[in-house]
Design an enzyme around this catalytic site. Structure first.
Site, PDB file in Angstrom:
ATOM      1  N   ARG A  31      83.896 -26.815  23.689  1.00  0.00           N
ATOM      2  CA  ARG A  31      83.834 -26.507  22.257  1.00  0.00           C
ATOM      3  C   ARG A  31      84.295 -27.706  21.440  1.00  0.00           C
ATOM      4  O   ARG A  31      83.706 -28.031  20.402  1.00  0.00           O
ATOM      5  CB  ARG A  31      84.693 -25.284  21.926  1.00  0.00           C
ATOM      6  CG  ARG A  31      84.142 -23.971  22.438  1.00  0.00           C
ATOM      7  CD  ARG A  31      84.964 -22.783  21.969  1.00  0.00           C
ATOM      8  NE  ARG A  31      84.779 -22.512  20.556  1.00  0.00           N
ATOM      9  CZ  ARG A  31      85.497 -21.632  19.863  1.00  0.00           C
ATOM     10  NH1 ARG A  31      86.470 -20.955  20.462  1.00  0.00           N
ATOM     11  NH2 ARG A  31      85.263 -21.419  18.588  1.00  0.00           N
ATOM     12  N   CYS A  37      92.738 -24.444  16.351  1.00  0.00           N
ATOM     13  CA  CYS A  37      91.836 -23.957  17.396  1.00  0.00           C
ATOM     14  C   CYS A  37      90.596 -23.430  16.700  1.00  0.00           C
ATOM     15  O   CYS A  37      90.105 -24.035  15.756  1.00  0.00           O
ATOM     16  CB  CYS A  37      92.533 -22.896  18.239  1.00  0.00           C
ATOM     17  SG  CYS A  37      93.170 -21.500  17.273  1.00  0.00           S
TER      18      CYS A  37
END
Length: 271
Positions: A178, A229
């Site tokens: 990611r 995050c």
């Protein structure tokens, strides 16, 4: 500092048997399974109260702050009293997935001004005692939250502009793929904040799900000053790890979900 952030399962057993047992919160949450109530009712640490990360540790009514905006202190106080927390209580939080739910609860409650909140190191898997089924219904507590705006509470936070200035002192706690922008299962844009360094939150845990030794955490996180995050949940694991080391790092609550939702923000890809 480790003992101020974390509690072992054996220590928790001793606390439960003592004269002033802690209030225990079960914060089971996963990205693919955000509602952990069924798992909680199937078996939890005795006396633990279920806490919904999505409903009680998040305020979805806050616009432009990412997928998991912080709750207001007022709403959190109502919820904490419902969980049975009284002023002066010690609180232990746990989960069953990568310390995400418990780290979020630790961060939110500490930012709200609760003085004694610790994470069960290793999560539910570390608990070797009996489990209780069903749901706990504690007597209402009287705890008072001292910080009503958690974005300016007892723990430091980052705005998107703040995060943009940190460069390599900003840790991205998401999975490497990611971070590199190879996949993005949730947010509309793949990639990362330019300059950020990838330290996956799971890399801060050992094979049993406990936080790695303090010296290893310090080495892994280097000179990190802030963490983000996808939506401010697993980044709390990195902030908790830094607290173990003795570093008061800032959380970017909106994280990538807020950053990527603003088309004016630059996006980096690759390693």
């Amino acid at each position: 500092m480790r003992s101020e952030v974390l509690v072992t399962a054996s220590e928790l057993e001793q606390l439960i048997a003592g004269d002033a047992p802690p209030r225990i919160l079960d914060v089971r949450w996963q990205l693919t399974e955000p509602d952990g109530r069924a798992a909680y009712e199937a078996g939890h640490v005795p006396g633990a109260v279920y806490v919904s990360l999505d409903d009680e540790l998040t305020d979805h009514g806050v616009p432009d702050r990412g997928r998991h905006p912080l709750p207001s202190g007022d709403a959190l106080e109502v919820a904490a009293r419902r969980w049975g927390i009284r002023d002066g209580d010690a609180v232990v939080v746990y989960d069953d997935w990568n310390r995400a739910g418990s780290a979020r609860a630790w961060w939110v409650l500490t930012a709200a001004g609760l003085a004694d909140v610790r994470i069960l190191d290793g999560g539910l898997a570390a608990w070797t005692g009996a489990l209780e089924t069903g749901a706990a219904h504690p007597e209402a507590g009287d705890v008072t939250v001292t910080h009503h705006d958690l974005y300016a509470g007892a723990l430091p936070t980052l705005s998107a502009d703040d995060a943009a200035t940190l460069g390599s002192r900003l840790t991205d706690a998401r999975a490497p793929e990611r971070f590199r922008g190879e996949v993005e299962p949730v947010d509309p844009v793949a990639g990362h904040i330019p300059g950020a360094v990838n330290v996956p939150s799971t890399s801060l845990l050992d094979g049993a799900g406990a936080f790695r030794p303090t010296d290893e955490l310090a080495e892994a996180l280097g000179d990190t000053a802030g963490a983000y995050c996808g939506s401010g949940v697993t980044a709390a694991v990195a902030v908790a790890a830094l607290a173990v080391v003795g570093v008061d790092a800032a959380l970017f609550p909106g994280s990538w979900s807020q950053w990527s939702g603003d088309p004016s923000r630059p996006v980096a890809t690759g390693g």
